[in-house]
Scaffold this motif. Structure first.
Motif, PDB file in Angstrom:
ATOM      1  N   LYS A   1       0.851  -1.322  -0.072  1.00 31.75           N
ATOM      2  CA  LYS A   1       0.020  -0.027  -0.058  1.00 31.75           C
ATOM      3  C   LYS A   1       0.817   1.425  -0.046  1.00 31.75           C
TER       4      LYS A   1
ATOM      5  N   TRP B   1      -0.928 -10.315   4.311  1.00 28.31           N
ATOM      6  CA  TRP B   1      -0.442  -8.849   4.794  1.00 28.31           C
ATOM      7  C   TRP B   1      -0.788  -7.935   3.441  1.00 28.31           C
TER       8      TRP B   1
ATOM      9  N   GLN C   1       0.125   4.042   1.383  1.00 27.48           N
ATOM     10  CA  GLN C   1       0.206   4.785   2.650  1.00 27.48           C
ATOM     11  C   GLN C   1       1.379   4.042   3.444  1.00 27.48           C
ATOM     12  N   TRP C   2       1.834   2.823   3.252  1.00 25.33           N
ATOM     13  CA  TRP C   2       2.912   2.428   4.069  1.00 25.33           C
ATOM     14  C   TRP C   2       4.308   3.047   3.789  1.00 25.33           C
ATOM     15  N   ARG C   3       4.430   3.238   2.450  1.00 27.93           N
ATOM     16  CA  ARG C   3       5.678   4.144   1.934  1.00 27.93           C
ATOM     17  C   ARG C   3       5.700   5.526   2.381  1.00 27.93           C
ATOM     18  N   GLU C   4       4.406   6.056   2.417  1.00 28.42           N
ATOM     19  CA  GLU C   4       4.142   7.743   2.919  1.00 28.42           C
ATOM     20  C   GLU C   4       4.316   7.633   4.348  1.00 28.42           C
ATOM     21  N   ALA C   5       3.653   6.699   5.252  1.00 32.59           N
ATOM     22  CA  ALA C   5       3.862   6.846   6.686  1.00 32.59           C
ATOM     23  C   ALA C   5       5.293   6.639   6.915  1.00 32.59           C
ATOM     24  N   SER C   6       5.996   5.641   6.230  1.00 34.02           N
ATOM     25  CA  SER C   6       7.457   5.690   6.711  1.00 34.02           C
ATOM     26  C   SER C   6       8.472   6.676   6.300  1.00 34.02           C
ATOM     27  N   GLU C   7       8.054   7.326   5.390  1.00 34.86           N
ATOM     28  CA  GLU C   7       8.903   8.616   4.848  1.00 34.86           C
ATOM     29  C   GLU C   7       8.397   9.571   5.755  1.00 34.86           C
ATOM     30  N   SER C   8       7.160   9.600   6.181  1.00 32.59           N
ATOM     31  CA  SER C   8       7.045  10.981   7.210  1.00 32.59           C
ATOM     32  C   SER C   8       7.313  10.562   8.468  1.00 32.59           C
ATOM     33  N   LEU C   9       7.753   9.469   8.841  1.00 42.47           N
ATOM     34  CA  LEU C   9       8.239   9.130  10.056  1.00 42.47           C
ATOM     35  C   LEU C   9       9.818   9.197  10.103  1.00 42.47           C
ATOM     36  N   GLY C  10      10.304   9.513   9.008  1.00 46.18           N
ATOM     37  CA  GLY C  10      11.792   9.873   8.843  1.00 46.18           C
ATOM     38  C   GLY C  10      12.646   8.866   8.058  1.00 46.18           C
ATOM     39  N   SER C  11      12.175   7.928   7.445  1.00 45.90           N
ATOM     40  CA  SER C  11      12.801   6.913   6.915  1.00 45.90           C
ATOM     41  C   SER C  11      13.474   7.400   5.314  1.00 45.90           C
TER      42      SER C  11
ATOM     43  N   ILE D   1      10.409  -2.279   5.922  1.00 51.99           N
ATOM     44  CA  ILE D   1       9.089  -2.357   5.822  1.00 51.99           C
ATOM     45  C   ILE D   1       9.019  -3.218   4.172  1.00 51.99           C
TER      46      ILE D   1
ATOM     47  N   LEU E   1       7.964  -7.302   4.048  1.00 51.97           N
ATOM     48  CA  LEU E   1       6.466  -7.460   3.631  1.00 51.97           C
ATOM     49  C   LEU E   1       6.671  -8.230   2.248  1.00 51.97           C
TER      50      LEU E   1
END
Lengths: 372, 282, 288
Positions: free
Chosen positions: C179, C286, C181-191, C200, C204
């Motif tokens: 998804k 998943w 969103q996983w990429r975007e969430a990960s990026e906004s958390l700083g990855s 991630i 997966l």
């Protein structure tokens, strides 16, 4: 214009920052999603961006998050220009609408992920993650996986994960839209409570006007890439700046009227105008249903605001009646106790409370009755 | 005319998801570069043998010259024309038998005997685990006995249906899932339709793309089948090509026929994908 | 009129109240009979014959021939070829699949790639061997690869040609399941990109990747036509040896050898396919 106060110290002792967006433009091919948007979030404030699909509210959020690049404009956070910074360096916490929890990690691992990226030692980051989970009330689910908890709980975990890294800004992209109505209301209040407790500057995007009005310090109503109004909820509701805002937020009756001087005459009643500079002539008046009440017994019978009840909708404490006035219909919202004697077919007389009304002088005053 | 407008609620996030969602510019640039490189390399790798095959099929009697002889030979080369015709017939027979056998059974199981669907799926995918080269070992005694009665190579279709089972099953299965056969059947039954009507006038017509897909996949498999035909000593297309190439190395007709069958398969699949698209829009 | 909306297989059984009381499963008899005769019976024959002497008496020791050096050699040969082509196909196929998946969902590129993969994955057999012979064989158009007839290198290259498209077909849904969103969430958390894949994306996709790799392995194991057309004098792999055993004119003794080899092969493929099925189930959980 430029406020020297770019940050304040919030309730939890954290320093909240000001977020300033100037002249943001974003185009997708021929479509202009954002057209020179100016928006400033005061330190510690929660602004809700409200609008229909395609209005640009999500685009604004994503530009602020750094997930997309603006075509032009500038974004400043806490006095620092971050327009060119990639998302991973912007120090913002983001909560998505759905599906954003990493399915192969437990709740605790999800929340601790941001800390792990920052090379916090395992013991410290697990402890910190548990603290945040306590804040959202989910310590018992720490060892569970995303598919084992409910939608509302998932969003709380997403919130915890975003807050764990102690970001400067919190971004929420329609976080409640995918949830059941009851869960939505509970979670909405919880988010607001946590936001106030932490004192973090927050941008909340939604298409649900009830949500926006309930939790925001200020509401920004957007349409077609522009901000139509940015004001506290009560003001947006009772003093809409444009016809679009009036119609988007809350229900609106549209009745033809005539402006003369500082009043508009609607079906025999003179009502004060919001905008005193409106030129005389025919207009469409926008009137809230709760401003329409039952006329006193003496005036009942005939009159321009009398007609037959078409439908009654029971909403709990209030009821909404739709009345056929002949060539048009009007909606009134009454306390249910007043509406108990009415039924379809009853004859009623109504009167409009003399609150200032907004009028629309657009060319197509006689807007077709859109029952959609 | 007055109008009462309703709450400004908008359609669900599904609509929002369909709006263009961008990506950071830098990342998009890097991603595009990656894609260009990958597709170029992959394209070259895929094209190279095909181009070589094409060139060899257009080779004249002297090296370096060009000639269409090899292509004309597809129908005139001794032994080949018969093999081609035989294989085409086999393909048609196998495809039809496959669908006739599989489709009613699948619909029946889905509607009436759901508890069998796991076992059924297992059986249909079993040929993937019992490859042709192994299966033919068990078939040899059976087919040897048949050959005593001099039955034609068309009898191969019995086995070919089994070989193609996994592919046809998958094609029909996704077709059944896509049309929500259970609900359709219940609706039809509640209107009084018999099971026969349900299967053949309600369900089957609604999955014609899947059926077509299954037919084509089965046909393609038959056209390309070598192992069983070769080891049971039948002269279908692939064994014929094989023996021609053994007897006359680099015979052009081998390449031209291979090229032709490949183009044929590609054309069929392209038609299928376009047919599918039209249906979805309409 | 409301029709009860029960969707999908496995929903509550449809009532058969109006029909005569014949059990519904009888309707599947034609199919079961067919599969029984043309799949299960031959398999049964070869399994049983694997344990029989040429004279017809039982010989459970015949499985020991599987341990003989010659037979071990064939299995090792098969194993080498399968591992090499499966790994090559999986790695390169995954890259191509990612390139396809990251484009427009119904763009031309994606449609073409999927259609081409569908065709190419089936394009094995003798024609493929001929094509490569035309390319890098003794009279090769591109050049003559000295290693073309070396086992396993030449044949591995040929196998890779259809392994990559098969990988694209099988692995593409998994990448689609990642998804955004996983990429975007990960990026906004700083990855960073690397951190995303390491924490991630990689974990997966791992079950789907290794499951697909197993499928490619089984696919290579079962292939006969291609390698037979590539080299028909020397048998390096199990399928080749089965072919030799069946087509040589020496009597029944060789048929028994073929039975044993085929039995061993089925067992090997069955193990691999089971692994594939298990990994697919994990991946589906998943990446639905």
């Amino acid at each position: 214009m430029s406020s020297p106060v770019t940050s304040t110290t919030g309730a939890a002792g954290r320093t909240a920052v000001e977020v300033r967006m100037e002249g943001l433009t974003r185009r997708y091919g021929a479509v202009t999603a954002l057209d020179g948007l100016d928006l400033t979030l005061r330190p510690g404030e929660l602004i809700a961006l409200l609008g229909p699909s395609g209005c640009g509210k999500t685009t604004t959020l994503r530009l602020l998050a750094g997930l997309e690049d603006a075509d032009s404009g500038q974004i400043t956070v806490g006095g620092r220009d971050i327009t060119r910074l990639p998302a991973s360096k912007r120090d913002m916490g983001m909560v998505f609408q759905a599906y954003s929890l990493f399915p192969h990690m437990t709740v605790l691992q999800n929340v601790a992920f941001g800390l792990r990226l920052r090379r916090v030692a395992k013991g410290d980051r697990d402890r910190r993650a548990m603290e945040i989970l306590e804040l959202v009330g989910l310590t018992e689910q720490a060892a569970r996986y995303a598919h084992q908890i409910s939608g509302g709980q998932q969003q709380r975990v997403a919130l915890a994960r975003a807050l764990a890294i102690e970001p400067q800004v919190l971004l929420l992209d329609e976080p409640l839209s995918a949830l059941d109505a009851k869960v939505r209301a509970q979670l909405r209040d919880q988010i607001r409570r946590i936001q106030l407790e932490v004192g973090i500057t927050t941008l909340f995007v939604t298409h649900d006007q009830e949500e926006a009005l309930a939790i925001a310090d200020r509401v920004g109503v957007m349409r077609a890439g522009q901000l139509e109004q940015l004001a506290p909820p009560t003001e947006v509701y009772s003093r809409p700046a444009t016809p679009f805002v009036a119609e988007f937020v809350g229900l609106t009756n549209r009745l033809p009227g005539t402006v003369s001087g500082s009043t508009v005459t609607v079906r025999g009643q003179d009502l004060p105008l919001v905008d005193l500079g409106t030129p005389a002539g025919p207009v469409t008046a926008l009137i809230r249903p709760e401003a329409v009440t039952l006329a006193s017994e003496a005036a009942a019978g005939s009159g321009p605001l009398a007609g037959t009840v078409i439908a009654i909708t029971f909403l709990g404490a209030t009821s909404r009646i739709t009345v056929n006035l002949g060539e048009t219909t009007i909606m009134a919202q009454l306390p249910t106790s007043d509406a108990t004697e009415l039924s379809a077919g009853s004859h009623v007389a109504l009167s409009i409370r003399p609150d200032p009304v907004l009028v629309s002088v657009a060319e197509n005053n006689s807007v077709a009755a859109s029952e959609a | 005319m007055a109008a009462v407008t309703s709450l400004g609620e908008t359609p669900l996030a599904g609509a929002a998801a369909r709006r263009p969602q961008g990506m950071q510019r830098r990342r998009r640039r890097r991603l595009n570069a990656f894609r260009y490189v990958v597709f170029t390399l992959f394209g070259l790798f895929v094209a190279a043998p095909l181009l070589a095959m094409l060139r060899f099929s257009l080779e004249g009697t002297k090296l370096g010259t060009w000639s269409l002889t090899a292509w004309k030979q597809i129908v005139s080369y001794p032994g080949l024309a018969g093999a081609v015709a035989l294989t085409l017939e086999l393909a048609v027979i196998t495809s039809i038998v496959m669908v006739v056998l599989l489709l009613p059974t699948m619909i029946w199981i889905k509607l009436r005997v759901q508890w069998m669907s796991r076992a059924f799926e297992f059986l249909c995918l079993l040929p993937l685990t019992i490859p042709a080269i192994a299966l033919v070992v068990g078939l040899a005694p059976v087919y040897n006995r048949i050959q005593h009665y001099s039955l034609s190579a068309l009898q191969l279709f019995w086995v070919y249906v089994v070989l193609a089972l996994p592919y046809a099953y998958r094609a029909l299965s996704s077709g059944l899932d896509a049309i929500d056969a259970t609900t359709l059947a219940e609706a039809a039954r509640s209107l009084g339709a018999s099971w026969f009507t349900v299967m053949f006038r309600v369900i089957a017509p609604n999955m014609w793309q899947a059926i077509l897909n299954a037919l084509l996949l089965t046909g393609a498999l038959v056209l390309g089948e070598f192992t069983i035909a070769y080891l049971l000593l039948y002269n279908t297309l692939q064994p014929a090509l094989y023996s021609i190439s053994r007897n006359t190395p680099n015979a052009g007709v081998v390449f031209s026929t291979s090229m032709a069958s490949l183009l044929f398969a590609f054309a069929l699949l392209t038609i299928l994908s376009y047919a599918g698209r039209q249906r979805r829009r309409g | 009129m409301t029709v009860a909306a029960s969707t999908g297989a496995g929903a509550r059984p449809v009532r058969a109240g109006r029909l005569p009381r014949l059990p519904a499963w009888l309707g599947t008899l034609p199919f079961l009979g067919y599969v029984g005769v043309f799949l299960l019976w031959p398999t049964g024959i070869l399994v049983v014959d694997a344990f029989k002497n040429p004279s017809g008496s039982w010989n459970f020791g015949s499985l020991s021939t599987l341990y003989s050096p010659a037979v071990r050699g064939y299995f090792i040969g098969s194993f080498k070829l399968c591992v090499l082509s499966a790994v090559a196909g999986a790695v390169f196929g995954a890259l191509v699949a990612y390139a396809v998946a990251s484009g427009k969902p119904d763009g031309v590129v994606r449609r073409l790639s999927v259609a081409a993969s569908g065709v190419l994955a089936q394009f094995g057999g003798v024609t493929l061997a001929f094509a490569f012979q035309a390319l890098i064989g003794p009279a090769g158009l591109l050049f003559h690869a000295g290693w073309y007839y070396n086992f396993p290198w030449g044949i591995t290259l040929i196998y890779t040609y259809f392994q990559i498209p098969l990988m694209v077909l099988v692995f593409l849904p998994a990448i689609d399941g990642l998804k955004v969103q996983w990429r975007e969430a990960s990026e906004s958390l700083g990855s960073s990109t690397w951190q995303f894949w390491r924490h991630i994306g990689g974990p997966l996709l791992a079950p789907a990747f290794f499951g697909s790799l197993l499928l490619l392995f089984a696919n290579a194991l079962s292939a006969f036509a291609t390698i037979q057309a590539w080299e028909n004098q020397i048998a390096y792999t199990v399928p080749q040896q089965i072919g030799t055993a069946l087509s040589s004119e020496v009597g029944l003794a060789n048929v028994n050898a073929a039975d044993v080899l085929a039995f061993g092969m089925i067992v090997m493929v069955a193990i691999v396919m089971t692994g594939y099925a298990l990994l697919q189930r994990r991946a589906a959980r998943w990446l639905r």
